[in-house]
Design an enzyme around this catalytic site. Structure first.
Site, PDB file in Angstrom:
ATOM      1  NE  ARG A 130      -4.117  -2.005   1.971  1.00 33.35           N
ATOM      2  CZ  ARG A 130      -4.053  -3.246   2.446  1.00 33.35           C
ATOM      3  NH1 ARG A 130      -2.977  -3.617   3.136  1.00 33.35           N
ATOM      4  NH2 ARG A 130      -5.023  -4.102   2.238  1.00 33.35           N
ATOM      5  CE  LYS A 152      -1.936  13.985 -13.456  1.00 29.90           C
ATOM      6  NZ  LYS A 152      -2.413  14.447 -14.788  1.00 29.90           N
ATOM      7  CD  GLU A 194       5.888  17.539 -21.527  1.00 28.43           C
ATOM      8  OE1 GLU A 194       4.916  17.928 -20.840  1.00 28.43           O
ATOM      9  OE2 GLU A 194       5.781  16.650 -22.380  1.00 28.43           O
ATOM     10  CE  LYS A 243       3.999  17.902 -13.399  1.00 21.17           C
ATOM     11  NZ  LYS A 243       4.321  16.693 -14.189  1.00 21.17           N
ATOM     12  CD  GLU A 253      -5.593  16.279 -14.421  1.00 18.29           C
ATOM     13  OE1 GLU A 253      -6.287  15.914 -15.383  1.00 18.29           O
ATOM     14  OE2 GLU A 253      -4.360  16.123 -14.362  1.00 18.29           O
ATOM     15  NE  ARG A 263      -0.829  16.988 -11.553  1.00 19.95           N
ATOM     16  CZ  ARG A 263      -0.108  16.256 -10.721  1.00 19.95           C
ATOM     17  NH1 ARG A 263      -0.413  16.248  -9.430  1.00 19.95           N
ATOM     18  NH2 ARG A 263       0.904  15.539 -11.154  1.00 19.95           N
ATOM     19  CG  ASN A 267      -3.655  17.002 -18.909  1.00 18.28           C
ATOM     20  OD1 ASN A 267      -2.737  16.214 -18.773  1.00 18.28           O
ATOM     21  ND2 ASN A 267      -4.677  17.072 -18.057  1.00 18.28           N
ATOM     22  CG  HIS A 270       0.063  16.091 -22.588  1.00 22.56           C
ATOM     23  ND1 HIS A 270       0.734  17.284 -22.702  1.00 22.56           N
ATOM     24  CD2 HIS A 270       0.930  15.214 -22.014  1.00 22.56           C
ATOM     25  CE1 HIS A 270       1.968  17.137 -22.212  1.00 22.56           C
ATOM     26  NE2 HIS A 270       2.102  15.897 -21.789  1.00 22.56           N
ATOM     27  CG  HIS A 274      -1.878  11.218 -23.883  1.00 28.06           C
ATOM     28  ND1 HIS A 274      -2.511  11.533 -22.692  1.00 28.06           N
ATOM     29  CD2 HIS A 274      -0.561  11.392 -23.650  1.00 28.06           C
ATOM     30  CE1 HIS A 274      -1.600  11.877 -21.801  1.00 28.06           C
ATOM     31  NE2 HIS A 274      -0.412  11.803 -22.370  1.00 28.06           N
ATOM     32  CG  HIS A 287       5.233  11.829 -23.862  1.00 25.46           C
ATOM     33  ND1 HIS A 287       3.886  11.708 -24.094  1.00 25.46           N
ATOM     34  CD2 HIS A 287       5.370  12.803 -22.911  1.00 25.46           C
ATOM     35  CE1 HIS A 287       3.219  12.561 -23.324  1.00 25.46           C
ATOM     36  NE2 HIS A 287       4.091  13.228 -22.596  1.00 25.46           N
TER      37      HIS A 287
END
Length: 388
Positions: A130, A152, A194, A243, A253, A263, A267, A270, A274, A287
């Protein structure tokens, strides 16, 4: 640049049990053990180092040697190199290694590599018992300024990128700019695309900082010079400060957050990125290259919706093209890309929330339910067929 010139960026996330630091500088890897000890405390005795064979072959020995000097034992596990290996199957293998290596709650995981390693190792660390502590050691520019910061984690699947994941903040991030000397030009450009994304949604100031990084790379492609490394250390620190400031205000988010400090603004570029990656099974574009396409497309869509002035889109396009050429996308199926966009994780109430621009540093979140009919399809067809 001397090894003593390390820039520290503190990150404080409301609701998390501890703050952490992002260290940006040159020659940090050989001090990994001391940094890990300082971040995790004297009780840490064992770590699991997750990497890939290419990265570990370059830096694994230095990291393990430093850990040993600090009295920390380390076991290593290699995953495949590339987005197509960022899967539940890979995460399961990492979890199996944690169990075999006897990683306990007081131990830690070190992610040594780019975004794929960081995301997959972080995801597994969040699940094992956990949650065990995580130290990110990003070895690509893209990972340094983006994926290693903010907590993330996740893996890809047949139905989309990063749709399976968790939030798991690192205990420390070690961004050693000297490792960027081993990146090829394409890998460096991916990170700079990026960085342009960050500049576009942050401010003219961060965009100018990004331009300085681009110019320094163009003058010194191997990033061997002390002056170039200093430019990158400072630039990376400014990017992670930006960031971190966004993550601090919206750590998970929130679905209902739609302001320009949500947040979700991270994106930007993105949604298309994606979709392009999914449509090509993560084998064609890096990416950052997909993000480069996404930035140009989102800017063009902003212009067509009369949100973004012509001079702003020209400025942004010029910076993107100074980074380098983007791989062509004219052979990618329109229907495959459009279908992937429709399944994007930012879908809400049957619509997609697009991050667009009203100007540099002025992001805005717009539901495609408010788009004029057909504008998205037309803009997407035009982008896929364009020569960039």
């Amino acid at each position: 640049m001397t090894k003593s010139e390390t820039i520290k960026v503190g990150v404080r996330i409301p609701g998390e049990t501890a703050d952490y630091q992002i260290l940006c500088g040159s020659g940090l890897l050989e001090n990994t053990g001391d940094i890990v000890r300082m971040a995790l405390g004297e009780d840490v005795r064992r770590v699991a180092v997750i990497s890939n064979r290419k990265v570990f072959g370059l830096y694994g020995e230095a990291v393990e040697r430093s850990l040993k000097r600090a009295g920390i034992s380390a076991g290593s596990f290699m995953i495949g190199d590339g987005e197509r290996f960022k899967t539940l199957r890979t995460a399961e293998k990492i979890l199996g290694f944690f169990n075999t290596a006897g990683i306990k709650r007081g131990d830690a995981v070190i992610a040594l590599g780019g975004g794929v390693v960081g995301d997959a190792a972080g995801f597994a660390a969040s699940l094992h018992l956990r949650g065990v502590r995580l130290v990110q050691i990003p070895t690509t520019l893209l990972a340094m300024i983006d994926s290693s910061v903010g907590g993330k984690t996740g893996v890809n699947s047949s139905f989309g990128k990063n749709l399976i994941g968790t939030f798991h903040q690192p205990a420390a991030v070690i961004a050693d700019v000297s490792v960027l000397a081993t990146l090829d030009r394409r890998g460096m450009s991916a990170g700079l695309f990026e960085a342009v994304k960050h500049g576009a949604i942050s401010s003219e100031k961060l965009l100018r900082t990004t331009e300085k990084m681009i110019d320094a790379r163009n003058r010194d492609p191997r990033l061997n010079g002390a002056e170039t490394q200093a430019v990158f250390a400072k630039g990376i620190a400014e990017h992670v400060r930006f960031k971190a400031s966004i993550v601090k205000g919206d750590a998970r988010e929130a679905v209902t957050a739609t302001g320009n400090r949500s947040r979700k603004i991270l994106n930007f570029g993105h949604t298309l990125a994606h979709a392009l990656e999914l449509a090509t099974e993560y084998r064609y574009l890096k990416h950052g290259e997909a993000v480069g396409h996404g930035v140009l497309f989102a800017a063009e869509l902003s212009k067509r919706l009369e949100l973004l002035p012509a001079n702003s889109i020209k400025s942004l396009n010029d910076v993107v093209h100074r980074v380098g050429s983007l791989p062509p996308v004219d052979k990618i199926s329109f229907e495959a890309v459009f279908s992937a966009i429709s399944n994007d994780k930012k879908s809400r109430g049957g619509s997609i929330d697009w991050v667009l621009l009203e100007g540099i540093g002025r992001p805005v979140i717009v539901s495609d339910a408010k788009f004029p009919k057909g504008i998205l399809r037309t803009a997407l067809r035009d982008h896929l067929m364009s020569t960039l």
